[in-house]
Design a protein around this motif. Structure first.
Motif, PDB file in Angstrom:
ATOM      1  N   TRP A  15     -25.529  12.797   5.972  1.00 47.91           N
ATOM      2  CA  TRP A  15     -26.894  12.840   6.496  1.00 47.91           C
ATOM      3  C   TRP A  15     -27.733  13.862   5.732  1.00 47.91           C
ATOM      4  N   LEU A  95     -29.999  11.230  11.139  1.00 42.00           N
ATOM      5  CA  LEU A  95     -29.214  11.444  12.347  1.00 42.00           C
ATOM      6  C   LEU A  95     -30.097  12.055  13.420  1.00 42.00           C
ATOM      7  N   ARG A 127     -31.512   2.975  16.638  1.00 44.95           N
ATOM      8  CA  ARG A 127     -30.593   2.196  15.810  1.00 44.95           C
ATOM      9  C   ARG A 127     -31.323   1.061  15.103  1.00 44.95           C
ATOM     10  N   GLU A 132     -28.812   6.983  12.733  1.00 47.87           N
ATOM     11  CA  GLU A 132     -27.544   7.183  13.428  1.00 47.87           C
ATOM     12  C   GLU A 132     -27.766   8.126  14.613  1.00 47.87           C
ATOM     13  N   CYS A 170     -22.563   4.386  18.215  1.00 47.65           N
ATOM     14  CA  CYS A 170     -23.051   5.775  18.202  1.00 47.65           C
ATOM     15  C   CYS A 170     -21.887   6.755  18.155  1.00 47.65           C
TER      16      CYS A 170
END
Length: 276
Positions: A15, A95, A127, A132, A170
């Motif tokens: 990320w 994220l 999503r 994420e 998730c």
């Protein structure tokens, strides 16, 4: 950077950016670096997680993690959705942690199904944009006789949350099964917020939930039997100094977060001096 194994290979942090939304739990109360301040900035698990992930990125030769924390104490899940969620998505993070509903769950007559319905709406929208999501299965409050009255509602909330996590793929930070958090010394006098050491444990739970190696391999070590319940005298003090003021404030329609703004409202690069 600390590690529980010198030889273990740490997987890359995928990320580039991370945004945290929520209430006091994600704001970081009551973990402050300046206890003398009347209005301190709290440094909680999400800030520590951002620092750890960023250090790993830097060690791999990547740019520092970009991070924002929009959480504000006292917020209910509807307020988090209205005030924080759209702003978080607008930053286009890789994220997002959506940890909400804790303040709803401790209120009499709450509906965990309604709370998780709104949570699922946020997860679905995030999503759909390719973001994420990190969720949190709330901790088990059985160590506190009064707050423990919400235990069944929390259990239903957590069951719904795991189902949402499976539906939308998730990450989940599991605090319900984290027996180390039953140590009452990890909790502030208000029995609701964590200390410095408590937030370090939660950071490790977040790392594990994200599929990253933990910093402290002993973070799940159970609390000692004589430290996993509050004494009657502690509960009396808590009721007088924390429960009654909370009831009085909310009966007047006030919240501890009234007038407050996020501590990190925009994405910032988490460099080595982010946390002292």
């Amino acid at each position: 950077m600390a590690s529980d194994s010198k030889t273990a290979q740490i997987p890359p942090v995928p990320w580039d950016s991370f945004v945290a939304i929520g209430d006091s739990f994600t704001e970081g109360m009551t973990d402050t670096l300046d206890e003398s301040s009347n209005d301190p900035i709290y440094i909680g698990w999400a800030d520590r997680l951002a620092m750890e992930l960023s250090q790993r990125r830097i060690s791999d030769g990547n740019q520092p993690l970009k991070y924002a924390n929009l959480a504000i104490r006292g917020r209910l899940i509807k307020q988090i959705y209205r005030e924080q969620f759209a702003a978080a998505l607008a930053m286009k993070p890789d994220l997002i942690s959506i940890i909400a509903g804790g303040n709803d769950l401790i209120r009499p007559g709450c509906s965990p199904d309604q709370i998780t319905s709104l949570l699922e709406k946020m997860v679905m929208q995030a999503r759909a944009q390719g973001v994420e999501v990190l969720l949190c299965a709330n901790y088990d409050p059985k160590h506190s006789p009064l707050i423990g009255l919400s235990r069944m509602a929390i259990a239903v909330f957590n069951s719904n949350l795991w189902a949402i996590a499976r539906r939308y793929n998730c990450y989940v930070m599991d605090l319900w099964g984290l027996r180390s958090l039953r140590d009452t010394s990890l909790w502030a006098p208000d029995h609701l917020h964590l200390t410095n050491q408590g937030h370090k444990i939660v950071m490790n739970a977040a790392l594990q939930g994200l599929g990253q190696p933990v910093v402290d391999s002993d973070y799940q070590k159970p609390a000692l039997a004589n430290k996993d319940r509050y004494r009657a005298a502690e509960n009396l003090v808590w009721a007088r100094e924390h429960l009654w003021p909370w009831v009085k404030r909310h009966s007047q329609g006030r919240s501890s977060g009234d007038g407050r703004t996020p501590k990190y409202p925009q994405l910032i690069a988490v460099t080595e001096n982010f946390l002292p």
